[in-house]
Design a protein around this motif. Structure first.
Motif, mmCIF file in Angstrom:
data_model
loop_
_atom_site.group_PDB
_atom_site.id
_atom_site.type_symbol
_atom_site.label_atom_id
_atom_site.label_comp_id
_atom_site.label_asym_id
_atom_site.label_seq_id
_atom_site.Cartn_x
_atom_site.Cartn_y
_atom_site.Cartn_z
ATOM 1 N N PRO A 61 0.859 -1.153 0.200
ATOM 2 C CA PRO A 61 0.078 0.074 0.136
ATOM 3 C C PRO A 61 0.853 1.214 0.014
ATOM 4 N N VAL A 62 2.127 1.277 0.625
ATOM 5 C CA VAL A 62 2.912 2.590 0.493
ATOM 6 C C VAL A 62 3.466 2.856 -0.978
ATOM 7 N N GLY A 63 3.647 1.503 -1.733
ATOM 8 C CA GLY A 63 3.874 1.583 -3.067
ATOM 9 C C GLY A 63 2.849 2.386 -4.046
ATOM 10 N N ALA A 64 1.704 2.019 -3.490
ATOM 11 C CA ALA A 64 0.092 2.743 -4.403
ATOM 12 C C ALA A 64 0.122 4.042 -3.780
ATOM 13 N N TRP A 65 0.575 4.330 -2.461
ATOM 14 C CA TRP A 65 0.288 5.553 -1.879
ATOM 15 C C TRP A 65 1.365 6.394 -2.784
ATOM 16 N N ARG A 75 7.186 12.476 -5.035
ATOM 17 C CA ARG A 75 6.051 11.585 -4.485
ATOM 18 C C ARG A 75 6.892 10.458 -3.783
ATOM 19 N N ARG A 76 8.053 9.927 -4.185
ATOM 20 C CA ARG A 76 8.616 8.921 -3.198
ATOM 21 C C ARG A 76 9.654 9.647 -2.418
ATOM 22 N N MET A 77 10.176 10.865 -2.566
ATOM 23 C CA MET A 77 11.205 11.298 -1.409
ATOM 24 C C MET A 77 10.746 11.375 0.173
ATOM 25 N N PRO A 78 9.339 11.811 0.374
ATOM 26 C CA PRO A 78 8.984 11.918 1.603
ATOM 27 C C PRO A 78 9.149 10.553 2.456
ATOM 28 N N PHE A 79 8.757 9.516 1.721
ATOM 29 C CA PHE A 79 8.766 8.404 2.570
ATOM 30 C C PHE A 79 10.443 8.010 2.928
ATOM 31 N N ILE A 80 11.364 8.321 2.122
ATOM 32 C CA ILE A 80 12.728 7.956 2.408
ATOM 33 C C ILE A 80 13.306 8.986 3.553
ATOM 34 N N THR A 119 9.836 0.252 -0.759
ATOM 35 C CA THR A 119 9.204 0.330 -1.897
ATOM 36 C C THR A 119 9.362 1.646 -2.759
ATOM 37 N N PRO A 120 8.934 2.847 -2.151
ATOM 38 C CA PRO A 120 9.375 4.155 -2.605
ATOM 39 C C PRO A 120 10.859 4.057 -3.509
ATOM 40 N N VAL A 121 11.654 3.666 -2.433
ATOM 41 C CA VAL A 121 13.100 4.149 -3.335
ATOM 42 C C VAL A 121 13.303 3.135 -4.158
ATOM 43 N N VAL A 122 12.924 1.775 -4.675
ATOM 44 C CA VAL A 122 13.162 1.049 -5.457
ATOM 45 C C VAL A 122 12.150 1.672 -6.751
ATOM 46 N N ALA A 123 10.867 2.139 -6.195
ATOM 47 C CA ALA A 123 10.162 2.649 -7.679
ATOM 48 C C ALA A 123 10.769 3.817 -8.074
ATOM 49 N N LEU A 124 11.664 4.455 -7.595
ATOM 50 C CA LEU A 124 12.457 5.535 -8.210
ATOM 51 C C LEU A 124 12.968 5.106 -9.430
ATOM 52 N N MET A 125 13.527 3.846 -9.468
ATOM 53 C CA MET A 125 14.406 3.664 -10.830
ATOM 54 C C MET A 125 13.400 3.419 -11.971
ATOM 55 N N PRO A 126 12.317 2.643 -12.026
ATOM 56 C CA PRO A 126 11.406 3.214 -13.301
ATOM 57 C C PRO A 126 10.830 4.403 -13.511
ATOM 58 N N ASP A 127 10.819 5.304 -12.347
ATOM 59 C CA ASP A 127 10.491 6.728 -12.577
ATOM 60 C C ASP A 127 11.442 7.502 -13.632
ATOM 61 N N LEU A 359 3.303 -5.160 -5.789
ATOM 62 C CA LEU A 359 2.965 -6.425 -5.837
ATOM 63 C C LEU A 359 4.186 -7.234 -6.225
ATOM 64 N N TYR A 360 5.426 -6.740 -6.774
ATOM 65 C CA TYR A 360 6.485 -7.645 -6.721
ATOM 66 C C TYR A 360 7.088 -7.824 -5.102
ATOM 67 N N TYR A 361 6.830 -6.705 -4.241
ATOM 68 C CA TYR A 361 7.270 -7.145 -2.968
ATOM 69 C C TYR A 361 6.083 -7.854 -2.218
ATOM 70 N N LEU A 362 5.084 -7.656 -2.652
ATOM 71 C CA LEU A 362 3.929 -8.600 -1.864
ATOM 72 C C LEU A 362 4.227 -10.037 -1.998
ATOM 73 N N PHE A 363 4.617 -10.707 -3.345
ATOM 74 C CA PHE A 363 4.982 -11.795 -3.498
ATOM 75 C C PHE A 363 6.212 -12.321 -2.828
ATOM 76 N N SER A 364 7.246 -11.479 -3.044
ATOM 77 C CA SER A 364 8.592 -11.645 -2.435
ATOM 78 C C SER A 364 8.575 -11.602 -0.866
ATOM 79 N N THR A 365 7.660 -10.930 -0.294
ATOM 80 C CA THR A 365 7.519 -10.853 1.250
ATOM 81 C C THR A 365 6.842 -12.192 1.611
#
Length: 418
Positions: A61-65, A75-80, A119-127, A359-365
């Motif tokens: 949910p943090v990734g979707a948020w 949109r990712r930096m505040p979480f970091i 999740t936000p720091v990983v999502a920065l790559m495809p961003d 979703l990637y982290y959901l299944f790996s988790t």
């Protein structure tokens, strides 16, 4: 949006910080639990999944948020900027906890704070990376993560033998440095894709994956689950495997893991390039077969053979047979891990990159919860024979291989010429 190698290296400091924390945690927390608090193997397995229970409910949910969030700094930096400092603080307190309730309080706070920003720091790559370069970019990201793992093991192992707190204090300092590097040097896109339609939530996206007639997304997510069951089961118990099966000190077990991490680092970029040239799916499947062979080697070869010295290298020190096997395993894991996240995010559009990262982290988790628990019980039920951690993995790798056979999407998307 253009691909920048330098910018991707700077972004990799985020994953560097994550890897330092978790490598030190996975290497030394089991030793604290067994040696300081005298916890049974099945309970150690359960304890080592607490972080994954938290991640299961927080990371997706943090990734979707973070997909929906809009702030002046991105949109990712505040979480970091919130999660990393809290994680650094409590991580440094873990080795100082002399009673179990305080130890659990420190580890629990670490777990929650790490789940908040991973999740936000990983999502920065495809961003910031075009689709056709995401395997190569993920290779760079994983190279940086591998450097963090090397510091956590090759440096953390000897530090642990000197003072049990030193690897944790090193990790705290490095994660602060890593978060600052990302904040200072990475600028998120100023504009994002927009749509008049409501964006599907994480759970709606999961339902779409489960009900889609085209099964590629479901197959790769299941493959991710099964290969992480195998890998996490080994990682959670390796220092205890080295201590109880091979007869090595805890710090030496961590140093052996560092040999795996070193080859993972060295092969991260080539693995991404191989995925770009030959196809991500083919490279992942080759890695699955190779890693399975390494696990079987560590199970069937006797300890006296595994400990035969092959050579001595700078930084690595003595490299025994088991070290060579772990190095090959590092190459195989790079082939799998570097190419899997790009496949997942290239099964969706730019609007849902964070959601599909979730979703990637959901299944790996889910896998990281199942693996240590499963192996903890196997060790407990087989008279605390830690070598059995190397037997279960190939069975799950085989299932992952079968899943990958049916994947038809997720390769790099070409950009139309102007």
């Amino acid at each position: 949006m253009k691909f920048s190698i330098g910018r991707t290296f700077l972004l990799g400091f985020g994953f560097f910080g994550v890897s330092v924390i978790w490598m030190v945690y996975n290497a030394f927390v089991p030793l604290f639990l067994a040696n300081r608090f005298h916890i049974e193997p099945w309970l150690i397995g359960l304890f080592m999944t607490f972080d994954n229970f938290a991640a299961l409910f927080i990371q997706p949910p943090v990734g979707a948020w973070s997909d929906r969030l809009r702030t002046p700094i991105g949109r990712r930096m505040p979480f970091i900027l919130i999660g990393a400092p809290i994680a650094a603080l409590v991580f440094g307190l873990i080795p100082l906890a002399s009673v179990l309730p305080l130890f659990v309080a420190c580890t629990s706070t670490l777990i929650l704070s790490m789940a908040f920003w991973r999740t936000p720091v990983v999502a920065l790559m495809p961003d910031i990376t075009p689709s056709e370069y995401r395997s190569q970019a993920n290779g760079i990201i994983n190279l940086m993560g591998g450097l963090g793992a090397i510091l956590g093991t090759l440096v953390g192992g000897p530090l642990f033998n000197i003072n049990e707190a030193y690897p944790f204090w090193m990790g705290s300092a490095l994660v602060i440095l890593a978060a600052l590097m990302v904040f200072i040097f990475i600028k998120e896109p100023k504009e994002y894709e927009t749509t008049s339609e409501e964006q599907p939530s994480l759970w709606q996206s999961l339902i779409d994956v489960l009900t889609s007639q085209e099964r590629s997304a479901l197959r790769i997510l299941l493959a991710i689950f099964f290969w992480f069951v195998a890998y996490n089961a080994i990682e959670a118990f390796f220092t205890l495997y080295a201590q109880n099966h091979l007869g090595l000190p805890g710090g030496d077990g961590a140093r052996l893991l560092g040999q795996l991490s070193l080859l993972f680092v060295l092969f991260a970029l080539p693995a991404g390039m191989l995925g770009g040239k030959f196809g991500r799916r083919k490279v992942i499947m080759s890695g699955i077969i190779l890693l399975s062979a390494c696990m079987l080697g560590m199970y069937f070869l006797p300890p006296e053979t595994l400990l035969i010295q092959i050579t001595r290298l700078p930084v690595l020190g003595v490299v025994p047979v088991v070290g060579v096997i772990l190095m090959i395993a590092g190459i195989a894991w790079a082939m799998i891990n570097v190419n899997s996240l790009p496949m997942v995010v290239d099964m969706t559009d730019q609007l849902r990159v964070g959601t599909y990262t979730g979703l990637y982290y959901l299944f790996s988790t889910l896998a990281a919860i199942a693996g240590p628990n499963l192996n903890g019980w196997i060790i407990q039920l087989t008279g605390k024979d830690y070598s059995n951690t190397m037997l279960v993995g190939p069975l799950f790798m085989l299932v992952a291989l079968v899943m990958m056979l049916g994947v038809r999407r997720g390769e790099a998307k070409s950009v139309p010429s102007a």
